[in-house]
Design an enzyme around this catalytic site. Structure first.
Site, PDB file in Angstrom:
ATOM      1  N   LYS A  94      91.666  86.103  47.302  1.00 44.08           N
ATOM      2  CA  LYS A  94      92.393  85.453  46.272  1.00 44.08           C
ATOM      3  C   LYS A  94      93.436  84.583  46.615  1.00 44.08           C
ATOM      4  O   LYS A  94      93.966  84.686  47.612  1.00 44.08           O
ATOM      5  CB  LYS A  94      92.977  86.379  45.303  1.00 44.08           C
ATOM      6  CG  LYS A  94      92.994  86.209  43.697  1.00 44.08           C
ATOM      7  CD  LYS A  94      91.730  86.466  43.030  1.00 44.08           C
ATOM      8  CE  LYS A  94      91.761  85.979  41.616  1.00 44.08           C
ATOM      9  NZ  LYS A  94      90.789  86.175  40.654  1.00 44.08           N
ATOM     10  N   GLY A 194      94.025  87.817  24.177  1.00 43.30           N
ATOM     11  CA  GLY A 194      93.843  86.942  25.064  1.00 43.30           C
ATOM     12  C   GLY A 194      92.544  86.324  24.669  1.00 43.30           C
ATOM     13  O   GLY A 194      91.539  86.728  25.044  1.00 43.30           O
ATOM     14  N   ASN A 197      89.220  81.257  27.899  1.00 42.88           N
ATOM     15  CA  ASN A 197      87.804  81.050  28.389  1.00 42.88           C
ATOM     16  C   ASN A 197      86.794  82.269  28.161  1.00 42.88           C
ATOM     17  O   ASN A 197      85.886  82.236  27.428  1.00 42.88           O
ATOM     18  CB  ASN A 197      87.729  80.561  29.919  1.00 42.88           C
ATOM     19  CG  ASN A 197      88.379  79.322  30.070  1.00 42.88           C
ATOM     20  OD1 ASN A 197      88.099  78.370  29.153  1.00 42.88           O
ATOM     21  ND2 ASN A 197      89.163  79.250  30.944  1.00 42.88           N
ATOM     22  N   VAL A 198      87.462  83.393  28.525  1.00 42.21           N
ATOM     23  CA  VAL A 198      86.569  84.538  28.414  1.00 42.21           C
ATOM     24  C   VAL A 198      86.746  85.409  26.931  1.00 42.21           C
ATOM     25  O   VAL A 198      85.664  85.706  26.630  1.00 42.21           O
ATOM     26  CB  VAL A 198      86.803  85.786  29.644  1.00 42.21           C
ATOM     27  CG1 VAL A 198      86.140  86.777  29.660  1.00 42.21           C
ATOM     28  CG2 VAL A 198      86.934  85.124  31.088  1.00 42.21           C
TER      29      VAL A 198
HETATM   30  P1  NAD Z   1      92.400  81.888  30.528  1.00 44.67           P
HETATM   31  O1  NAD Z   1      93.543  81.320  30.973  1.00 44.67           O
HETATM   32  O2  NAD Z   1      91.255  81.036  29.738  1.00 44.67           O
HETATM   33  O3  NAD Z   1      92.809  82.663  29.054  1.00 44.67           O
HETATM   34  C1  NAD Z   1      94.096  83.450  29.041  1.00 44.67           C
HETATM   35  C2  NAD Z   1      94.402  83.649  27.566  1.00 44.67           C
HETATM   36  O4  NAD Z   1      95.396  84.638  27.491  1.00 44.67           O
HETATM   37  C3  NAD Z   1      95.095  82.256  27.190  1.00 44.67           C
HETATM   38  O5  NAD Z   1      94.635  81.831  26.087  1.00 44.67           O
HETATM   39  C4  NAD Z   1      96.480  82.698  27.145  1.00 44.67           C
HETATM   40  O6  NAD Z   1      97.314  81.950  26.187  1.00 44.67           O
HETATM   41  C5  NAD Z   1      96.300  84.025  26.733  1.00 44.67           C
HETATM   42  N1  NAD Z   1      97.456  84.879  27.174  1.00 44.67           N
HETATM   43  C6  NAD Z   1      98.486  85.042  28.203  1.00 44.67           C
HETATM   44  N2  NAD Z   1      99.402  85.762  28.229  1.00 44.67           N
HETATM   45  C7  NAD Z   1      99.368  86.512  26.846  1.00 44.67           C
HETATM   46  C8  NAD Z   1      99.825  87.737  26.000  1.00 44.67           C
HETATM   47  N3  NAD Z   1     101.106  88.033  26.461  1.00 44.67           N
HETATM   48  N4  NAD Z   1      99.316  87.990  25.038  1.00 44.67           N
HETATM   49  C9  NAD Z   1      98.213  87.531  24.583  1.00 44.67           C
HETATM   50  N5  NAD Z   1      97.648  86.409  25.037  1.00 44.67           N
HETATM   51  C10 NAD Z   1      97.924  86.240  26.278  1.00 44.67           C
HETATM   52  O7  NAD Z   1      91.733  82.803  31.398  1.00 44.67           O
HETATM   53  P2  NAD Z   1      90.218  83.592  31.288  1.00 44.67           P
HETATM   54  O8  NAD Z   1      89.388  82.737  32.319  1.00 44.67           O
HETATM   55  O9  NAD Z   1      90.116  83.553  30.139  1.00 44.67           O
HETATM   56  O10 NAD Z   1      90.532  84.801  32.158  1.00 44.67           O
HETATM   57  C11 NAD Z   1      91.154  86.207  31.132  1.00 44.67           C
HETATM   58  C12 NAD Z   1      91.379  87.027  32.247  1.00 44.67           C
HETATM   59  O11 NAD Z   1      90.199  87.574  32.693  1.00 44.67           O
HETATM   60  C13 NAD Z   1      92.341  87.054  33.240  1.00 44.67           C
HETATM   61  O12 NAD Z   1      93.011  88.009  33.660  1.00 44.67           O
HETATM   62  C14 NAD Z   1      91.385  86.715  34.247  1.00 44.67           C
HETATM   63  O13 NAD Z   1      91.790  87.085  35.848  1.00 44.67           O
HETATM   64  C15 NAD Z   1      90.180  87.558  34.032  1.00 44.67           C
HETATM   65  N6  NAD Z   1      89.052  87.145  34.731  1.00 44.67           N
HETATM   66  C16 NAD Z   1      88.313  85.897  34.339  1.00 44.67           C
HETATM   67  C17 NAD Z   1      87.091  85.692  34.984  1.00 44.67           C
HETATM   68  C18 NAD Z   1      86.428  84.395  34.742  1.00 44.67           C
HETATM   69  O14 NAD Z   1      85.151  84.348  35.010  1.00 44.67           O
HETATM   70  N7  NAD Z   1      87.303  83.425  34.114  1.00 44.67           N
HETATM   71  C19 NAD Z   1      86.519  86.781  35.775  1.00 44.67           C
HETATM   72  C20 NAD Z   1      87.128  87.820  36.176  1.00 44.67           C
HETATM   73  C21 NAD Z   1      88.395  88.329  35.449  1.00 44.67           C
END
Ligand code: NAD
Length: 371
Positions: A94, A194, A197-198
């Site tokens: 990572k 949160g 994207n996911v």
């Molecule tokens: P992202 O940055 O698109 O979304 C994260 C969201 O969380 C944002 O909208 C942000 O404003 C919100 N956020 C941050 N702190 C917060 C809080 N304290 N309370 C409420 N909301 C809060 O990220 P993502 O790609 O959607 O990923 C989300 C999680 O999933 C991360 O932990 C990431 O590591 C994990 N993940 C993502 C993927 C992927 O394919 N994108 C794969 C595996 C794991």
């Protein structure tokens, strides 16, 4: 020589890398600094027994260097077990870039970061994580082949987030089956914390199935956008942990299940995308078990993203990506049942499967080297 007695916390400060609790036999940690672009990054390679260390790059405004190091070490370790439990021939790695992705991410900084990735000769392969987009990976691709998560029009598998969300949805259904005897989420109360994207893609699947969805995010605009798009509820309270619900889906950052939140939890299932949801995987895993909460291990059910980017290395197509991701339902159910049968936590059950695969591969690699 006189030996000085130092406290535990002082020792930790004096040994910030090898002395870190989360430093779990990582193979290599690379600190990248570039004055011209302002790049400050850490690439962490946890384990390469199963293959090259693949894991995304996170750009985040950490409060201090310690926080960044801690995050990257925990995340890279998680990648090792995620790939192994999913059956992919990949190790765990990572990277984190310290800074604000909205204001400090420049093409020059990303290119310089790509050069650092390239200097590792393929031992580490990057992809996107929080703060990164496929366009950033396309840029990195111009200076190194050791990058995945490339746009579909450039021959990549595209944004992994919808596939990650699909895997989380599958894992959530398996956990629901374990907890409620049905995998149908219609009318179940699900809190998605949160909606990035996911989280948004997960909200879409949940509303399609008729779940009662509540959303939280620190970004107000985003909340309103997602509410209007899917007709879901914005959580108006101040402490979601104490709310009664069927499923809590952490999809923001890690460690939300901790000493403070755990005693308050009134959910029956935890299934979300965030990495490292348990602040202390042994202690909090056990406490969840004691409370009778079904916890779908994060590193298992959020593996859709890595399955998606792995396709770029193995050349399998979208239908195979979907099939592999859908199979997370079966794997999750198997792990939850194994945990029950063996009286262990679900986290431990998933970890054990991954660990036994890594150990077996290590033996094979050693034997192959001797032959
Ligand atoms: P992202 O940055 O698109 O979304 C994260 C969201 O969380 C944002 O909208 C942000 O404003 C919100 N956020 C941050 N702190 C917060 C809080 N304290 N309370 C409420 N909301 C809060 O990220 P993502 O790609 O959607 O990923 C989300 C999680 O999933 C991360 O932990 C990431 O590591 C994990 N993940 C993502 C993927 C992927 O394919 N994108 C794969 C595996 C794991």
């Amino acid at each position: 020589m006189e030996t000085e007695v130092v406290s535990k916390s002082e020792l930790k400060k004096l040994n910030p890398v090898f002395g870190q609790l989360s430093f779990d036999n990582h193979e290599q940690v690379v600190f990248c600094n570039d004055k011209d672009t302002g790049l400050k990054a850490i690439i962490s390679i946890h384990n390469t027994v199963m293959g090259p260390a693949l894991g995304g790059t996170r750009m985040w405004q950490y409060n201090n260097e310690w926080e960044a190091l801690n995050d990257v070490l925990r995340l890279s370790r998680g990648m090792t077990y995620k790939s192994a439990v999913t059956g992919l021939n990949l190790g765990g790695g990572k990277a984190v870039i310290i800074g604000n992705a909205k204001t400090q991410k420049t093409p020059e900084l990303m290119l310089r970061f790509g050069e650092f990735v390239h200097s590792l000769g393929g031992k580490y392969i990057t992809a996107e994580d929080v703060g990164m987009a496929t366009s950033d990976m396309d840029l990195v691709r111009t200076v190194t082949p050791y990058v995945t998560g490339i746009s579909e029009d450039k021959g990549g598998a595209g944004n992994p987030s919808p596939i990650t969300a699909y895997g989380v949805f599958m894992g959530m259904k398996a956990a629901a089956y374990h907890a409620f005897g049905t995998n149908i989420l219609e009318d179940k109360i699900v809190y998605v914390q949160g909606i990035g994207n996911v989280g948004e893609a997960l909200v879409e699947s949940l509303t399609n199935e008729g779940a009662k969805v509540f959303i939280t995010d620190i970004n107000k605009e985003r909340l309103e956008e997602v509410r209007d798009k899917y007709n879901v509820n914005i959580y108006e309270g101040t402490n979601i942990y104490a709310e009664e619900m069927d499923v809590y889906a952490p999809c923001a950052l890690g460690a939300t299940i901790n000493d403070k939140t755990l005693p308050q939890l009134r959910t029956k299932v935890i299934a979300g995308a965030a990495n490292n949801q348990l602040a202390d995987e042994n202690k909090h895993g056990l406490l969840l078990k004691e409370k009778g909460i079904t916890y779908a291990p994060d590193f298992l059910i959020n593996a859709g993203g890595i399955i998606n980017v792995y396709a770029e290395l193995e050349n399998y197509d979208k239908s195979e990506i979907i099939r592999k991701t859908e199979n997370l339902y079966n794997t999750t159910l198997e792990i939850l049942n194994n945990a029950d049968a063996n009286g262990i936590t679900t986290h431990q059950a998933a970890f054990d499967v991954a660990k036994s695969r890594i150990d077996a591969r290590k033996l094979k690699n050693n034997a192959d080297q001797l032959n």
